[in-house]
Design an enzyme around this catalytic site. Structure first.
Site, PDB file in Angstrom:
ATOM      1  N   THR A 125      -0.863  -8.495  -4.435  1.00  0.00           N
ATOM      2  CA  THR A 125       0.180  -7.495  -4.727  1.00  0.00           C
ATOM      3  C   THR A 125      -0.466  -6.144  -4.979  1.00  0.00           C
ATOM      4  O   THR A 125      -1.524  -6.067  -5.616  1.00  0.00           O
ATOM      5  CB  THR A 125       1.072  -7.813  -5.940  1.00  0.00           C
ATOM      6  OG1 THR A 125       1.826  -6.638  -6.260  1.00  0.00           O
ATOM      7  CG2 THR A 125       0.313  -8.201  -7.188  1.00  0.00           C
ATOM      8  N   ASP A 127       0.729  -4.151  -6.932  1.00  0.00           N
ATOM      9  CA  ASP A 127       1.015  -3.817  -8.333  1.00  0.00           C
ATOM     10  C   ASP A 127      -0.060  -4.278  -9.320  1.00  0.00           C
ATOM     11  O   ASP A 127      -0.070  -3.837 -10.465  1.00  0.00           O
ATOM     12  CB  ASP A 127       2.348  -4.437  -8.766  1.00  0.00           C
ATOM     13  CG  ASP A 127       3.544  -3.764  -8.129  1.00  0.00           C
ATOM     14  OD1 ASP A 127       3.341  -2.819  -7.344  1.00  0.00           O
ATOM     15  OD2 ASP A 127       4.683  -4.187  -8.403  1.00  0.00           O
ATOM     16  N   GLY A 170       5.366   0.062  -8.870  1.00  0.00           N
ATOM     17  CA  GLY A 170       4.982  -0.559 -10.124  1.00  0.00           C
ATOM     18  C   GLY A 170       6.247  -0.916 -10.869  1.00  0.00           C
ATOM     19  O   GLY A 170       6.738  -0.170 -11.708  1.00  0.00           O
ATOM     20  N   GLU A 222       7.733   3.506 -10.787  1.00  0.00           N
ATOM     21  CA  GLU A 222       9.172   3.336 -10.540  1.00  0.00           C
ATOM     22  C   GLU A 222       9.873   2.534 -11.644  1.00  0.00           C
ATOM     23  O   GLU A 222      11.073   2.699 -11.867  1.00  0.00           O
ATOM     24  CB  GLU A 222       9.407   2.657  -9.194  1.00  0.00           C
ATOM     25  CG  GLU A 222       8.786   1.276  -9.148  1.00  0.00           C
ATOM     26  CD  GLU A 222       9.042   0.501  -7.863  1.00  0.00           C
ATOM     27  OE1 GLU A 222       9.735   1.001  -6.978  1.00  0.00           O
ATOM     28  OE2 GLU A 222       8.524  -0.629  -7.799  1.00  0.00           O
ATOM     29  N   ARG A 279       2.150   0.493   0.625  1.00  0.00           N
ATOM     30  CA  ARG A 279       1.956  -0.921   0.975  1.00  0.00           C
ATOM     31  C   ARG A 279       1.481  -1.114   2.406  1.00  0.00           C
ATOM     32  O   ARG A 279       0.978  -2.180   2.757  1.00  0.00           O
ATOM     33  CB  ARG A 279       3.271  -1.674   0.772  1.00  0.00           C
ATOM     34  CG  ARG A 279       3.192  -2.521  -0.449  1.00  0.00           C
ATOM     35  CD  ARG A 279       4.358  -3.305  -0.811  1.00  0.00           C
ATOM     36  NE  ARG A 279       5.225  -3.821   0.195  1.00  0.00           N
ATOM     37  CZ  ARG A 279       6.426  -4.323  -0.088  1.00  0.00           C
ATOM     38  NH1 ARG A 279       6.833  -4.348  -1.339  1.00  0.00           N
ATOM     39  NH2 ARG A 279       7.189  -4.817   0.833  1.00  0.00           N
TER      40      ARG A 279
HETATM   41  O1  F6P Z   1       5.609  -5.997  -5.814  1.00  0.00           O
HETATM   42  C1  F6P Z   1       5.205  -4.966  -5.008  1.00  0.00           C
HETATM   43  C2  F6P Z   1       6.296  -3.954  -4.834  1.00  0.00           C
HETATM   44  O2  F6P Z   1       5.755  -2.954  -4.016  1.00  0.00           O
HETATM   45  C3  F6P Z   1       6.879  -3.366  -6.131  1.00  0.00           C
HETATM   46  O3  F6P Z   1       6.094  -2.383  -6.712  1.00  0.00           O
HETATM   47  C4  F6P Z   1       8.198  -2.878  -5.664  1.00  0.00           C
HETATM   48  O4  F6P Z   1       9.146  -2.787  -6.705  1.00  0.00           O
HETATM   49  C5  F6P Z   1       8.609  -3.917  -4.691  1.00  0.00           C
HETATM   50  O5  F6P Z   1       7.420  -4.489  -4.178  1.00  0.00           O
HETATM   51  C6  F6P Z   1       9.436  -3.393  -3.572  1.00  0.00           C
HETATM   52  O6  F6P Z   1       9.815  -4.455  -2.797  1.00  0.00           O
HETATM   53  P1  F6P Z   1      10.712  -4.348  -1.498  1.00  0.00           P
HETATM   54  O7  F6P Z   1       9.780  -4.194  -0.351  1.00  0.00           O
HETATM   55  O8  F6P Z   1      11.460  -5.623  -1.455  1.00  0.00           O
HETATM   56  O9  F6P Z   1      11.584  -3.143  -1.669  1.00  0.00           O
END
Ligand code: F6P
Length: 345
Positions: A125, A127, A170, A222, A279
């Site tokens: 992750t 995070d 986060g 966030e 990401r």
């Molecule tokens: O867990 C990693 C993360 O990037 C978090 O920081 C974020 O809240 C979430 O995934 C966002 O996920 P999605 O791609 O489902 O919007």
């Protein structure tokens, strides 16, 4: 041995490096790695791909995951656990390596403990909030992306005499926010672990500007709360919907904070939201290295039939920890906040 491998939950840079490393180690020792498409769904629905040398060639530096990901949870699907169990038995899997975050590790442990499925975990992750390990891969890349953004914001902020608010990911923890704030030389940071009121932050910014600075950069996670000296706090949501885990969809704290800071300080304040840019794309060398070490460790655990364990980083060593060690969220080490604070105000 026939070893299934899956990626589950949100993607992050370095997933392919784990797949490549674990597959290469397994193939070298005469075993058969198989990719399960889109997480546990691929196991339940028997959607597989052979992870032969051709399939895993050229993927070390590639973001995302070549075997796709999903948040499919067998415990939440009708007959999900039964389908997974039958697939493992009938297809002759000797081990399942699950690469995922906290939720994936918890279901992977349950499948081992309650169903006797031979599972092994690898923590991922951006995070960095998985317990049981010091660091997850993907985190370093996200911090680098956020730090690059802060560097870029610096020059434009200074040219216009503005406060710049950068919203980073986060959900439950401030790891990305705090590390990038230190690395980028930010002037304030807001994280989910510790509420700082708008008034307190505004005072520090005003002091900074009075002492000669003509711009400031604030990093906000966030999942941080918007807090006020009155004691009122609130989480800012992107909308009313929830994600597949039932979590509220976050987003918007940057804009909300910017508005409050502008009102309180009188300085023009702008916001940038990094979102999924953190990401995607190429993993840093650090993440490739960590992911590769995790992949080798996971393959070794499979070969030695040490099921119910997760590859983890403790200090500088990659070790094996019981999946039962993964409990709840790993919040940020607040010692880093002391380091960051030395530069605020
Ligand atoms: O867990 C990693 C993360 O990037 C978090 O920081 C974020 O809240 C979430 O995934 C966002 O996920 P999605 O791609 O489902 O919007």
């Amino acid at each position: 041995m026939k070893v299934g491998m899956l990626t589950a939950g949100g993607d992050c840079p370095g997933l392919n490096a784990v797949i490549r490393a674990a597959s290469r180690k397994l193939i070298a020792e005469g075993h058969h790695p198989v990719g399960l498409i889109a997480g546990y769904r691929g196991l339940a629905e028997r959607n597989f791909v052979d992870l032969d040398r051709g399939q895993i060639r050229g993927i070390l530096q590639l973001g995302g995951t070549i075997i796709s990901t999903s948040s499919y949870n067998p415990y939440r699907e009708p007959n999900g656990v039964e389908l997974v169990k039958r697939a493992v038995d009938e297809e002759g899997f000797d081990a399942i390596i699950a690469i995922g975050g906290e939720h994936t590790m918890m279901m992977t442990r349950r499948l081992y403990v309650e169903e006797g499925i031979p599972t092994i975990g690898v923590p991922k992750t951006i995070d960095n909030d998985v317990t049981g390990t010091d660091f997850t891969f993907g985190f370093d890349t996200a911090v680098q992306v956020a730090t690059d953004a802060i560097d870029r914001l610096h020059t434009t902020a200074a040219s216009h005499n503005r406060i710049m608010v950068l919203e980073v990911m986060g959900r439950n923890s401030g790891w990305i926010a705090l590390f990038s704030a230190i690395a980028g030389g930010a002037d304030g940071v807001l994280i989910p672990e510790l509420d700082i009121s708008v008034e307190e932050m505004s005072e520090a910014l005003t002091r900074r500007h009075e002492s000669g600075a003509n711009f400031s950069i604030i990093v906000v996670a966030e999942g941080a709360n918007l807090a006020f000296a009155s004691g009122e706090t609130r989480q800012v949501l992107a909308n009313e919907t929830t994600d597949e885990y039932g979590y509220p969809r976050l987003g918007g704290i940057g804009a909300a904070l910017a508005e409050e800071l502008e009102q309180e300080t009188g300085f023009e304040t702008r916001v940038t939201v990094l979102g999924h840019v953190q990401r995607g794309g190429t993993p840093t060398a650090h993440d490739r290295l960590l992911a590769t070490r995790y992949g080798i460790k996971a393959a070794e655990l499979a070969i030695n039939r040490e099921y119910g364990n997760m590859a983890a980083l403790r200090g500088t060593e990659v070790v094996s920890v019981p999946l039962s060690d993964v409990t709840g969220v790993k919040t940020v080490d607040l010692n880093y906040l002391q380091v960051a604070r030395a530069f605020f105000g």
